[in-house]
Design a protein around this motif. Structure first.
Motif, PDB file in Angstrom:
ATOM      1  N   ALA A   1       0.831  -1.212   0.000  1.00 55.71           N
ATOM      2  CA  ALA A   1       0.000   0.000   0.000  1.00 55.71           C
ATOM      3  C   ALA A   1       0.863   1.259   0.000  1.00 55.71           C
ATOM      4  CB  ALA A   1      -0.931   0.001   1.207  1.00 55.71           C
ATOM      5  N   CYS A   2       1.901   1.308   0.803  1.00 52.52           N
ATOM      6  CA  CYS A   2       2.752   2.500   0.912  1.00 52.52           C
ATOM      7  C   CYS A   2       3.673   2.669  -0.295  1.00 52.52           C
ATOM      8  CB  CYS A   2       3.572   2.468   2.201  1.00 52.52           C
ATOM      9  SG  CYS A   2       2.559   2.671   3.693  1.00 52.52           S
ATOM     10  N   LYS A   3       4.055   1.579  -0.931  1.00 52.47           N
ATOM     11  CA  LYS A   3       4.966   1.723  -2.066  1.00 52.47           C
ATOM     12  C   LYS A   3       4.281   2.380  -3.254  1.00 52.47           C
ATOM     13  CE  LYS A   3       4.756  -2.783  -4.369  1.00 52.47           C
ATOM     14  NZ  LYS A   3       5.473  -4.001  -4.638  1.00 52.47           N
ATOM     15  N   ARG A   4       2.952   2.406  -3.258  1.00 52.43           N
ATOM     16  CA  ARG A   4       2.228   3.103  -4.322  1.00 52.43           C
ATOM     17  C   ARG A   4       2.523   4.596  -4.301  1.00 52.43           C
ATOM     18  NH1 ARG A   4      -2.765   0.231  -2.425  1.00 52.43           N
ATOM     19  NH2 ARG A   4      -2.439  -1.874  -3.195  1.00 52.43           N
ATOM     20  N   ASP A   5       2.838   5.139  -3.113  1.00 51.23           N
ATOM     21  CA  ASP A   5       3.136   6.568  -2.979  1.00 51.23           C
ATOM     22  C   ASP A   5       4.604   6.889  -3.246  1.00 51.23           C
ATOM     23  OD1 ASP A   5       0.493   7.052  -2.280  1.00 51.23           O
ATOM     24  OD2 ASP A   5       0.890   6.782  -0.146  1.00 51.23           O
ATOM     25  N   ALA A   6       5.463   5.876  -3.264  1.00 57.04           N
ATOM     26  CA  ALA A   6       6.895   6.093  -3.506  1.00 57.04           C
ATOM     27  C   ALA A   6       7.099   6.345  -4.997  1.00 57.04           C
ATOM     28  CB  ALA A   6       7.703   4.886  -3.054  1.00 57.04           C
TER      29      ALA A   6
END
Length: 99
Positions: free
Chosen positions: A47-52
């Motif tokens: 989920a967080c790597k989508r924002d990276a």
């Protein structure tokens, strides 16, 4: 980034013994992407790597005036070249490690 080229452990993630992050560096989720761990040395969940933000090698060299030697010290993901599958794969870098 630290001297090792890895991102610092921000975002309030809990640390386990020995200073290792026990989950995602952004949200603390206990699961993380092994692909990103192997490529960039960071524990980050799907989920967080989508924002990276990832940046292509040519764009990184232009935007940050980096040399091939500079980039060789950073982790990279290889992806099929979208322009032509027979061409050399794209090398993608984690933008936060280049800044």
């Amino acid at each position: 980034p630290s001297s090792s080229g890895r991102m610092s452990t921000g975002g309030g993630a809990a640390k386990g013994g020995g200073g290792f992050v026990s989950g995602c560096i952004e949200c603390g989720c206990i699961s993380y992407s092994s692909v990103w761990w192997n490529a960039f040395g960071i524990q980050i969940c799907d989920a967080c790597k989508r924002d990276a933000k990832l940046i292509a090698k040519s764009a990184a060299k232009t935007a940050y005036l980096l040399t091939d030697k500079d980039l060789s010290r950073l982790g990279t993901l290889s992806k099929t070249n979208p322009q032509h599958k027979a061409w050399k794969p794209m090398q993608l870098y984690l933008q936060s490690q280049e800044e």
